[in-house]
Enzyme design. Structure first.
Site, PDB file in Angstrom:
ATOM      1  N   GLY A  12      16.101 -42.354 119.643  1.00  0.00           N
ATOM      2  CA  GLY A  12      17.178 -41.457 120.233  1.00  0.00           C
ATOM      3  C   GLY A  12      16.542 -40.228 120.694  1.00  0.00           C
ATOM      4  O   GLY A  12      16.981 -39.046 120.570  1.00  0.00           O
ATOM      5  N   SER A  13      15.365 -40.210 121.521  1.00  0.00           N
ATOM      6  CA  SER A  13      14.620 -38.966 121.777  1.00  0.00           C
ATOM      7  C   SER A  13      15.534 -38.314 122.917  1.00  0.00           C
ATOM      8  O   SER A  13      15.782 -37.141 123.185  1.00  0.00           O
ATOM      9  CB  SER A  13      13.500 -39.209 122.418  1.00  0.00           C
ATOM     10  N   ASN A  14      16.287 -39.268 123.829  1.00  0.00           N
ATOM     11  CA  ASN A  14      17.173 -38.588 124.953  1.00  0.00           C
ATOM     12  C   ASN A  14      18.481 -38.087 124.225  1.00  0.00           C
ATOM     13  O   ASN A  14      19.035 -36.892 124.706  1.00  0.00           O
ATOM     14  CB  ASN A  14      17.557 -39.768 125.682  1.00  0.00           C
ATOM     15  N   LYS A  91      23.055 -52.817 124.340  1.00  0.00           N
ATOM     16  CA  LYS A  91      23.967 -53.876 124.654  1.00  0.00           C
ATOM     17  C   LYS A  91      24.751 -53.784 125.760  1.00  0.00           C
ATOM     18  O   LYS A  91      24.936 -52.496 126.441  1.00  0.00           O
ATOM     19  CB  LYS A  91      25.017 -53.620 123.387  1.00  0.00           C
ATOM     20  N   ASN A 107      24.008 -43.753 132.398  1.00  0.00           N
ATOM     21  CA  ASN A 107      22.830 -44.230 131.930  1.00  0.00           C
ATOM     22  C   ASN A 107      21.679 -43.661 132.271  1.00  0.00           C
ATOM     23  O   ASN A 107      21.524 -43.345 133.522  1.00  0.00           O
ATOM     24  CB  ASN A 107      22.876 -45.669 132.296  1.00  0.00           C
ATOM     25  N   HIS A 109      17.564 -44.517 132.997  1.00  0.00           N
ATOM     26  CA  HIS A 109      16.638 -45.587 133.300  1.00  0.00           C
ATOM     27  C   HIS A 109      15.339 -45.218 133.503  1.00  0.00           C
ATOM     28  O   HIS A 109      14.935 -44.119 134.176  1.00  0.00           O
ATOM     29  CB  HIS A 109      17.028 -46.450 134.321  1.00  0.00           C
ATOM     30  N   ASP A 150      21.942 -51.621 135.512  1.00  0.00           N
ATOM     31  CA  ASP A 150      21.173 -50.748 136.394  1.00  0.00           C
ATOM     32  C   ASP A 150      21.460 -50.570 137.791  1.00  0.00           C
ATOM     33  O   ASP A 150      20.752 -50.430 138.805  1.00  0.00           O
ATOM     34  CB  ASP A 150      19.608 -50.798 136.123  1.00  0.00           C
ATOM     35  N   GLU A 179      12.569 -37.725 131.688  1.00  0.00           N
ATOM     36  CA  GLU A 179      13.971 -38.287 130.915  1.00  0.00           C
ATOM     37  C   GLU A 179      14.615 -36.967 130.280  1.00  0.00           C
ATOM     38  O   GLU A 179      15.997 -36.782 130.346  1.00  0.00           O
ATOM     39  CB  GLU A 179      13.785 -39.400 130.149  1.00  0.00           C
TER      40      GLU A 179
HETATM   41  C1  GRF Z   1      14.623 -44.545 127.262  1.00  0.00           C
HETATM   42  O1  GRF Z   1      13.155 -44.858 128.086  1.00  0.00           O
HETATM   43  C2  GRF Z   1      15.745 -44.909 128.405  1.00  0.00           C
HETATM   44  O2  GRF Z   1      15.115 -44.475 129.692  1.00  0.00           O
HETATM   45  C3  GRF Z   1      15.828 -46.249 128.160  1.00  0.00           C
HETATM   46  O3  GRF Z   1      15.572 -46.507 126.911  1.00  0.00           O
HETATM   47  C4  GRF Z   1      14.740 -45.432 126.300  1.00  0.00           C
HETATM   48  C5  GRF Z   1      15.444 -44.840 125.195  1.00  0.00           C
HETATM   49  O4  GRF Z   1      14.621 -43.988 124.351  1.00  0.00           O
HETATM   50  N1  GRF Z   1      17.085 -46.482 128.532  1.00  0.00           N
HETATM   51  P1  GRF Z   1      15.173 -42.911 123.192  1.00  0.00           P
HETATM   52  O5  GRF Z   1      15.802 -43.933 122.280  1.00  0.00           O
HETATM   53  O6  GRF Z   1      16.203 -41.833 124.037  1.00  0.00           O
HETATM   54  O7  GRF Z   1      13.979 -42.413 122.729  1.00  0.00           O
END
Ligand code: GRF
Length: 210
Positions: A12-14, A91, A107, A109, A150, A179
Site C-alpha cells: 500500500g505504498s501508493n 484482482k 491504475n 503500472h 493494462d 509512482e
Molecule cells: C506498484 O508497483 C504498482 O505499480 C503496482 O503494484 C505495486 C503496488 O505497490 N500496480 P504498493 O502496494 O502501492 O506498495
C-alpha cells in the site's frame, strides 16, 4: 471534494502516498473506502490505523463470484464513490463494474505502457523484462482501466533512466519513487476536473511532466 476508493492487495505504498498528499491539503478529495482481497496486507493495516473504512472481499469470505461482484458494486455505489484508484490491486474487476465506472478508475503500472504490460506483467516481472530487453529507460504509467489488463487509455507517465549497472531490484526502487509522485498528481488532477478526453485520449490540462 471527490470521494475516493482505493483498491489494494499489498503493502500500500501508493495508497499511503495519495493519503499523505490529501492530509497535506494538496488533493481536494477524501479516501472514504479501501477495498482489498487480502485482510493481512500492509495497506489494510494502514487503513485500520487511520480509521479509514475498509472492506475485505475475497473468495474465502464470499465463495460465490456473483455475490462478490455484487458486493463490490453495492459498496461503491452506496458510498457514492467518484474515483477508484487501483494501487497494487491484484484482482480483475468485473466488466459491469468497469462499465459503471468508465473513466473513473485509475491504475498505476510500474512500467512504460503499452510495453511491459498485460497479464503476467506485474511486480518484479516487469522490471526483469525491462532489464532483459536492454531498454535504456523505464518508468511508471497511470491509465484509465478498461476490461483488458493494462490496456486502458494512458493519462500520464514518468520516466527514469536504466543504467548498465541497474538490476531489476534497483529499477523497481527507482520506479516506485516515481509512482509515489505520479499517482497523487493524477489523482489531484482528477479531483480538480483537469483530466479531459480529447479525440478519445485522456489528457491533463496544464500538466508539466517534469
Ligand atoms: C506498484 O508497483 C504498482 O505499480 C503496482 O503494484 C505495486 C503496488 O505497490 N500496480 P504498493 O502496494 O502501492 O506498495
Amino acid at each position: 471534494m471527490k470521494k475516493i476508493a482505493v483498491f489494494v492487495s499489498g503493502g500500500g505504498s501508493n495508497f499511503k502516498a495519495i493519503h499523505h498528499q490529501i492530509i497535506q491539503g494538496n488533493i481536494s478529495g477524501e479516501i472514504v473506502l479501501v477495498i482489498s482481497n487480502n485482510p493481512n496486507c500492509g495497506a489494510i493495516e494502514y487503513a485500520k490505523i487511520n480509521s479509514i473504512k475498509h472492506v475485505i472481499i475475497n473468495e474465502t469470505r464470499y465463495p460465490n463470484s456473483r455475490t462478490r461482484n455484487e458486493l463490490l458494486m453495492e459498496t461503491c455505489i452506496r458510498t457514492e464513490i467518484d474515483l477508484i484508484c487501483l494501487a497494487g490491486y491484484m484482482k480483475m474487476l468485473p466488466p459491469n463494474f468497469v462499465k459503471q465506472y468508465e473513466n473513473k478508475i485509475l491504475n498505476i503500472h510500474p512500467g512504460l505502457l503499452p510495453e511491459f504490460g498485460g497479464k503476467g506483467f506485474f511486480g518484479m516481472r516487469v522490471h526483469e523484462a525491462v532489464i532483459n530487453s536492454g531498454k535504456k529507460e523505464s518508468g511508471a504509467t497511470v491509465h484509465f482501466v478498461d476490461e483488458i489488463y493494462d490496456h486502458g487509455p494512458i493519462i500520464a507517465q514518468k520516466k527514469v533512466e536504466v543504467l548498465e549497472s541497474d538490476t531489476a531490484e534497483s529499477v523497481a526502487t527507482k520506479v516506485l519513487i516515481l509512482e509515489h509522485e505520479l499517482f497523487p498528481e493524477v489523482v489531484k488532477a482528477f479531483c480538480e476536473n483537469k483530466i479531459i478526453i480529447e479525440n478519445n485520449k485522456p489528457k491533463i490540462v496544464e500538466y508539466n511532466e517534469n
